[in-house]
Design an enzyme around this catalytic site. Structure first.
Site, mmCIF file in Angstrom:
data_model
loop_
_atom_site.group_PDB
_atom_site.id
_atom_site.type_symbol
_atom_site.label_atom_id
_atom_site.label_comp_id
_atom_site.label_asym_id
_atom_site.label_seq_id
_atom_site.Cartn_x
_atom_site.Cartn_y
_atom_site.Cartn_z
ATOM 1 N N GLN C 198 0.870 -1.178 0.000
ATOM 2 C CA GLN C 198 0.000 0.000 0.000
ATOM 3 C C GLN C 198 0.901 1.219 0.000
ATOM 4 O O GLN C 198 1.386 1.649 1.041
ATOM 5 C CB GLN C 198 -0.919 -0.041 1.219
ATOM 6 C CG GLN C 198 -1.757 -1.317 1.292
ATOM 7 C CD GLN C 198 -2.818 -1.407 0.209
ATOM 8 O OE1 GLN C 198 -3.701 -0.563 0.122
ATOM 9 N NE2 GLN C 198 -2.720 -2.433 -0.639
ATOM 10 N N ALA C 239 -11.597 2.466 4.719
ATOM 11 C CA ALA C 239 -10.668 1.616 3.975
ATOM 12 C C ALA C 239 -9.820 2.427 2.986
ATOM 13 O O ALA C 239 -10.004 3.635 2.823
ATOM 14 C CB ALA C 239 -11.444 0.531 3.240
ATOM 15 N N HIS C 240 -8.939 1.751 2.321
ATOM 16 C CA HIS C 240 -7.999 2.442 1.426
ATOM 17 C C HIS C 240 -8.704 3.122 0.255
ATOM 18 O O HIS C 240 -9.682 2.636 -0.258
ATOM 19 C CB HIS C 240 -6.884 1.518 0.941
ATOM 20 C CG HIS C 240 -7.303 0.271 0.251
ATOM 21 N ND1 HIS C 240 -6.407 -0.723 -0.043
ATOM 22 C CD2 HIS C 240 -8.503 -0.171 -0.179
ATOM 23 C CE1 HIS C 240 -7.048 -1.699 -0.649
ATOM 24 N NE2 HIS C 240 -8.297 -1.404 -0.740
ATOM 25 N N ASN C 241 -8.192 4.268 -0.090
ATOM 26 C CA ASN C 241 -8.639 5.040 -1.271
ATOM 27 C C ASN C 241 -9.989 5.715 -1.083
ATOM 28 O O ASN C 241 -10.502 6.331 -2.021
ATOM 29 C CB ASN C 241 -8.716 4.163 -2.536
ATOM 30 C CG ASN C 241 -7.483 3.317 -2.726
ATOM 31 O OD1 ASN C 241 -6.379 3.745 -2.410
ATOM 32 N ND2 ASN C 241 -7.659 2.099 -3.201
#
Lengths: 351, 351, 351
Positions: C198, C239-241
């Site tokens: 990541q 969460a990511h993004n």
């Protein structure tokens, strides 16, 4: 912190077919739409094929089929997403910690720490714990008595392992995770809860990932067990005596109640909840927020819950659901009566 | 780490009737199926009676009735599960911390720490805090200004108490729990949220247990209050101004919104959510993942949600739920019309 | 720890019209029902107007209309709740930390810490991190490499920022929050999950609040982005993004899956869950525990789930929901048949 790698080196690393300039310098990864002229991108989802033509990326990871329709430089691979996964680590800005023990760490005299391990500031390692080769313990980690971390493990800052927690090889644990907490075990004595000591531990297999603030309780008698290759996202709750089969993945906010056993290669989407003392077979997929109240014996996808509606409509639906039993009886009654007056009426199934 | 206790000593400790060899050495506890010849087991759930005959356990905790049908050694007690709870602590491998203050701890000059307390490495205790007799503070605990922990408390490593958090006697708090965080209090000024200082504290009664990564926010004005004997599992959220009655238990992942008041002897299963500003009376049981949007004034069990289905069937059900209001109206219309054509038709109830 | 402020000073601070004794000493804030004779209270919710007459408060924050019917001292303001929010900070007993670096802190040689910042015990600040003017870092905070905290930030004890986390000005982060954890990114290779590094970071705007044990993952490629004025309660998972628009507020236990984009001025009640890769437009309100499985393009309120029932009734409803598709088909069939036998029958809509 930014790596620079030549396109030809990446092709070699991946075993990819290179189409283009092997000397081109790649400094990072980005999406098709955002990649600049020194960044590599990839096409994994066919929906994004439309972005190929305008991508400014230095080169793309592509399947052979997609490469035919693309004029720029490309690394041709059978599975672009997997290729991206593999090279992502080459561009990871995550700091690498040097081997050695920070002078502030507090380590029991009989703990065993491999000399290649990296032990951060304010880490506490208790009696008879074992830290394997190449393990990184971030700042503020706590490793309880007799706990073990296998070689190659990486623990972010502030991870807590209670006593008797056994972690396999190459396990990654994110910040705030707690393994070995005392599970929710109480016996009710005339309305008052009496605590049951949780004398089991936790066993975690190899190649497991455990997310931010995730909790895995110790077993009441035997160990709570997490299989090999299991991936647990953030904010997950794994209660005492749970068993999770190899290569099962759970997204964030999942809760598994005590003594439940989950099979191999399952996928639990976010917010799923399971009651205790049930078994889920291998290869089960549970969609987000599903409430699982009994065992599942057949592989496949399962769901519960209602679809979102505008709140005003939802209030009507919710009210009607409470009338459903009455509606079902009235429907059956109508069928009987209509059957009476319409000679050709065939009985419909009463589900 | 492994205790060895004679069967006769366990009988004496429990006030049990011993049938068998008082000198037999017991080294641990295990389930009926897993117990080895030096381990004690128990039969609490009649479903497991079938395992009695093959159990290799050294001895069993049994009710008198069950002991009649069992040939091996036994400790005969009125409530085997409760007896197991009581002796589980004798076999608990949890390390006991010695009294005293670790030299790395940072303790305000005007904090009061009882000399029998055990203060772990890197603990921080701020101004005017009070730590009672026999309290254990694990490594990395933080106790804010004026906070108090009553005698016999046990805090795992890495527990945070903000300022003005008052904890009763014999309270157990697991790792990652945070008491006294600033609740979610904001006033909206033309679309922009303005923070409201949370000037209340937290009051926790005696004999409370608080699980891993559970959060209990401080009150906005007065204290958030947790009653005596309350048991909170992991990953729970208790918002500001909540009141929880004595001996109520909550399983993991429960969320209680602000200013809600929960009665005594309630049980909330995992993943239950309550809106704010409601009251739940005593002796309420909420099944897993129930969504509670209004007060409950009658003791009993309550539920919400839909049952899990295979995903393909679920999609149909979910679509139909959105048509329910229409279906109900059409059903009523049919009833009227069928009533018209069938002279003997009696009106059915329109729920 | 208790402030004493004259009523006249409070009137001046708020720009309020004072009715009563400007010299009256105010020592705190409380609700209408609990306020004592040295405490200020307020009437914001008309439901509480009935408590005005018996309030023992020293004075009240009131709208002009309400002040007419109240005999005691008052500060007359256009928005009493907002006025309460503003003066609450004057009575906040939260300890203020002095500028300076605690000697136990471990700070990289190339990190930049403003001399007006307050760095608590056992804090770790890694290479090239930047801590702005007036920032407070509570005990046990961890700030990863190259991360930045803008001026006026306040981090409670035990907050973790991984590397490359950029925080704006005046941001408040509660204990146990983790920003920049490695998101749940894996590629499946023949049933085995391969980790994707990541490599993005986290960007947080100005005037953001982040609650206890909330997790915000770093981006997979680009940053995860939290807008200005966003308020996140406890136990939230981002969460990511994910992108969260300005001035959006989320109550506790919300979970947002990867790459989802949320608009400005949205409100998500507790326990809401969103799948990944969807977009929520501005000004959307999601009621508690709503399951959001697709994008929302119209402002407004949305809900899902079923209403709570006594458990015995709920079991019937839940069973009937599984029969709904069958019921709907039978209803349609009845309509057709009743249409056949009743000449005047008009076809009803089949939803």
């Amino acid at each position: 912190m930014t790596a620079t790698i030549k396109l030809g080196q990446l092709a070699e690393f991946l075993g990819a077919t290179l189409r283009g300039d092997p000397e081109k310098a790649i400094t990072g990864l980005a999406t098709l739409q955002e990649a600049g002229p020194a960044q590599l991108s990839f096409l994994a989802n066919p929906q994004y094929r439309k972005y190929l033509v305008d991508s400014r990326a230095a080169a793309l990871l592509l399947k052979a089929d997609d490469a035919e329709g693309f004029a720029g430089d490309a690394l041709i691979v059978p599975d672009p997403y997997l290729a991206y996964a593999r090279i992502s680590h080459l561009f990871d800005p995550k700091p690498k910690s040097a081997a050695g023990i920070h002078p502030s760490a507090v380590i029991a005299a009989d703990a065993i720490v491999d000399p290649t391990a990296s032990i951060g500031p304010f880490v506490v390692i208790e009696s008879a714990a074992r830290i394997g080769a190449g393990v990184t313990l971030g700042a503020h980690c706590f490793v309880g008595a007799r706990s073990e971390i296998g070689e190659g493990g990486w623990l972010a800052p502030r991870v807590t392992l209670y006593h008797d927690v056994r972690i396999g090889k190459r396990v990654v644990i994110q910040s705030g995770a707690v393994l070995g907490g005392e599970g929710f075990g109480f016996a009710n004595e005339k309305g008052v809860w009496q605590k049951i000591a949780q004398i089991g531990g936790v066993t975690v297999g190899d190649d497991v990932e455990i997310g931010v603030n995730t909790a895995i309780d110790r077993g009441a008698l035997a160990d709570t067990v997490i299989g090999n290759g299991v991936k647990l996202d953030n904010q997950i709750q794994i209660a005492h005596n749970v068993q999770v089969g190899d290569h099962t993945a759970m997204a964030a906010c999942v809760g598994i109640s005590g003594s439940t056993k989950i099979g191999r290669h399952c996928m639990l989407a976010g917010g799923v909840g399971l009651v205790g003392h049930i078994e889920i077979c291998d290869n089960v997929f549970l969609t987000g927020m599903t409430m699982v109240t009994h065992s599942i014996t057949e592989p496949g996808s399962y769901s519960s819950g209602t679809a979102m509606q505008p709140a005003a409509e939802w209030r009507k639906s919710a009210a009607r659901i409470r009338q459903l039993d009455d509606m079902a009886r009235r429907l059956r009654q109508l069928e009987k009566r209509v059957g009476d007056v319409t000679p050709g009426g065939n009985a419909s199934s009463d589900g």
